[in-house]
Scaffold this motif. Structure first.
Motif, PDB file in Angstrom:
ATOM      1  N   GLY A 174       0.797  -1.212   0.000  1.00 60.25           N
ATOM      2  CA  GLY A 174       0.000   0.000   0.000  1.00 60.25           C
ATOM      3  C   GLY A 174       0.832   1.265   0.000  1.00 60.25           C
ATOM      4  O   GLY A 174       0.321   2.365   0.114  1.00 60.25           O
ATOM      5  N   ILE A 175       2.139   1.131  -0.147  1.00 58.15           N
ATOM      6  CA  ILE A 175       3.039   2.276  -0.165  1.00 58.15           C
ATOM      7  C   ILE A 175       3.870   2.212  -1.439  1.00 58.15           C
ATOM      8  O   ILE A 175       4.442   1.182  -1.766  1.00 58.15           O
ATOM      9  CB  ILE A 175       3.986   2.287   1.053  1.00 58.15           C
ATOM     10  CG1 ILE A 175       3.181   2.263   2.348  1.00 58.15           C
ATOM     11  CG2 ILE A 175       4.933   3.474   1.014  1.00 58.15           C
ATOM     12  CD1 ILE A 175       4.038   2.116   3.584  1.00 58.15           C
ATOM     13  N   ASN A 187      -1.957   5.073   1.196  1.00 59.69           N
ATOM     14  CA  ASN A 187      -3.400   5.071   1.420  1.00 59.69           C
ATOM     15  C   ASN A 187      -3.704   4.406   2.757  1.00 59.69           C
ATOM     16  O   ASN A 187      -3.243   3.290   3.016  1.00 59.69           O
ATOM     17  CB  ASN A 187      -4.126   4.297   0.311  1.00 59.69           C
ATOM     18  CG  ASN A 187      -4.157   5.056  -1.002  1.00 59.69           C
ATOM     19  OD1 ASN A 187      -4.386   6.261  -1.026  1.00 59.69           O
ATOM     20  ND2 ASN A 187      -3.943   4.345  -2.101  1.00 59.69           N
ATOM     21  N   VAL A 188      -4.475   5.081   3.591  1.00 59.12           N
ATOM     22  CA  VAL A 188      -4.902   4.553   4.878  1.00 59.12           C
ATOM     23  C   VAL A 188      -6.424   4.621   4.931  1.00 59.12           C
ATOM     24  O   VAL A 188      -7.028   5.565   4.411  1.00 59.12           O
ATOM     25  CB  VAL A 188      -4.293   5.363   6.047  1.00 59.12           C
ATOM     26  CG1 VAL A 188      -4.747   4.807   7.388  1.00 59.12           C
ATOM     27  CG2 VAL A 188      -2.774   5.375   5.958  1.00 59.12           C
ATOM     28  N   LEU A 210      -4.299  -1.898  -2.768  1.00 57.65           N
ATOM     29  CA  LEU A 210      -4.039  -0.468  -2.652  1.00 57.65           C
ATOM     30  C   LEU A 210      -4.040   0.015  -1.204  1.00 57.65           C
ATOM     31  O   LEU A 210      -3.573   1.118  -0.922  1.00 57.65           O
ATOM     32  CB  LEU A 210      -5.088   0.312  -3.451  1.00 57.65           C
ATOM     33  CG  LEU A 210      -5.149  -0.050  -4.935  1.00 57.65           C
ATOM     34  CD1 LEU A 210      -6.412   0.493  -5.577  1.00 57.65           C
ATOM     35  CD2 LEU A 210      -3.922   0.461  -5.660  1.00 57.65           C
ATOM     36  N   ILE A 211      -4.591  -0.796  -0.301  1.00 61.19           N
ATOM     37  CA  ILE A 211      -4.604  -0.477   1.132  1.00 61.19           C
ATOM     38  C   ILE A 211      -4.204  -1.740   1.878  1.00 61.19           C
ATOM     39  O   ILE A 211      -4.947  -2.725   1.882  1.00 61.19           O
ATOM     40  CB  ILE A 211      -5.990  -0.002   1.610  1.00 61.19           C
ATOM     41  CG1 ILE A 211      -6.489   1.181   0.778  1.00 61.19           C
ATOM     42  CG2 ILE A 211      -5.941   0.370   3.091  1.00 61.19           C
ATOM     43  CD1 ILE A 211      -7.921   1.590   1.079  1.00 61.19           C
ATOM     44  N   SER A 212      -3.038  -1.744   2.503  1.00 58.42           N
ATOM     45  CA  SER A 212      -2.580  -2.938   3.210  1.00 58.42           C
ATOM     46  C   SER A 212      -3.357  -3.119   4.506  1.00 58.42           C
ATOM     47  O   SER A 212      -3.950  -2.164   5.036  1.00 58.42           O
ATOM     48  CB  SER A 212      -1.084  -2.829   3.515  1.00 58.42           C
ATOM     49  OG  SER A 212      -0.849  -1.779   4.431  1.00 58.42           O
ATOM     50  N   TYR A 213      -3.354  -4.339   5.026  1.00 57.57           N
ATOM     51  CA  TYR A 213      -4.147  -4.592   6.237  1.00 57.57           C
ATOM     52  C   TYR A 213      -3.646  -3.756   7.410  1.00 57.57           C
ATOM     53  O   TYR A 213      -4.423  -3.366   8.278  1.00 57.57           O
ATOM     54  CB  TYR A 213      -4.142  -6.084   6.592  1.00 57.57           C
ATOM     55  CG  TYR A 213      -2.864  -6.583   7.226  1.00 57.57           C
ATOM     56  CD1 TYR A 213      -2.630  -6.457   8.587  1.00 57.57           C
ATOM     57  CD2 TYR A 213      -1.870  -7.190   6.450  1.00 57.57           C
ATOM     58  CE1 TYR A 213      -1.457  -6.912   9.174  1.00 57.57           C
ATOM     59  CE2 TYR A 213      -0.697  -7.642   7.016  1.00 57.57           C
ATOM     60  CZ  TYR A 213      -0.496  -7.499   8.373  1.00 57.57           C
ATOM     61  OH  TYR A 213       0.666  -7.936   8.939  1.00 57.57           O
TER      62      TYR A 213
END
Length: 301
Positions: A174-175, A187-188, A210-213
């Motif tokens: 996600g980075i 993205n958070v 696109l957004i990690s856990y």
């Protein structure tokens, strides 16, 4: 050149996805009779049913519904790293974690959930089920005039730092570091829903790449301001810039308290602050109003 880090703090429902507004008809109402409201309700009910079923069947939600945590690693200190390949989650006597033993059992479940999230839906469902999910996603996207796919495209643009989709390189973390701009983009997600169904929504609505856990937060118990403060604590240094995007008063007030720019999402078809409509250029404008426009950062222009 000092690297700039942009942190985009997203709401979920009625921002990146549509669900509540389909179920209660407010999405269709915004179109003044053009949209088939009963069809929207039907679509919303299908999503609601499947999200809960998958949460129960594959992500322990039936067991841990009353043990909501604000993020998956909240209990990581209780996880002793035990091999869970033969662990019997149905017979381990788990109950709401009032003591360290049950906190460890909950931490085990969180570890499994994190691994399933990283592996993606293809490691949970066969191709027939994947085709069914694709059909529901596409039907919803068509009904909402590409709200889902447009929101996803903006997430891609945010982490790539470029509105040109050829620069969009989603990463499992996600980075993304952009050599073109000397900047990084994160993205958070901060959702008012409970954590496990929110993670399942990320998977089903194609947001997991696109957004990690680690970057999914539930404000259900702690409020959005607390989540925003945790996020600032994780990423903050003098070269980090934050922007919150959502449709609700709580994230608006939390962003004001943090002195972050806030973009309010509006369902109305005439609005530019919706999907499709919202662009990386617009997001960049909100950044520049609060933080200025550093000479070293041109990715929003």
């Amino acid at each position: 050149m000092n690297q700039i880090t942009n942190v985009y703090v997203w709401d979920m429902d009625e921002t990146l996805i549509l669900l509540k507004s389909l179920l209660n008809g407010t999405y269709a109402e915004a179109f003044s009779g053009v949209k088939d409201a009963p069809k929207g309700v039907e679509i919303g009910k299908m999503w609601e049913k499947h999200i809960l079923q998958i949460s129960d069947d594959f992500f322990f939600y039936e067991q841990i519904e009353n043990c909501n945590k604000p993020f998956l690693e909240a209990l990581s200190k209780y996880d002793d790293g035990q091999d869970l390949s033969d662990y019997d989650f149905k017979q381990d006597g788990f109950s709401p974690p009032h003591d360290d033993l049950n906190k460890k059992k909950l931490a085990y479940r969180h570890r499994v959930i994190a691994n399933k999230y990283k592996q993606g839906l293809h490691n949970i469902f066969d191709q027939e089920m994947m085709d069914l999910w694709d059909a529901l996603y596409n039907m919803t996207d068509e009904y909402t005039d590409r709200w889902l796919s447009s929101a996803r495209a903006v997430l891609e643009q945010c982490i790539s730092g470029n509105e040109d989709p050829t620069f969009c390189l989603p990463a499992s973390s996600g980075i993304v570091n952009s050599n073109r701009t000397g900047s990084s983009h994160i993205n958070v997600l901060v959702t008012s829903g409970s954590l496990i169904p929110s993670l399942v929504k990320c998977l089903l609505f194609r947001l997991d790449s696109l957004i990690s856990y680690e970057n999914v937060y539930s404000s259900w118990d702690v409020g959005k301001l607390q989540c925003f403060e945790w996020i600032k604590g994780r990423f903050n240094n003098r070269n980090v810039r934050f922007c919150a995007i959502g449709d609700g008063w709580e994230e608006c007030e939390a962003a004001q308290a943090m002195k972050w720019p806030f973009i309010k999402i509006d369902l109305r078809p005439s609005s530019s602050h919706r999907f499709p409509g919202l662009s990386l250029k617009t997001v960049g404008f909100y950044f520049s109003v609060v933080y200025g426009n550093p000479d070293s950062e041109n990715d929003e222009e």
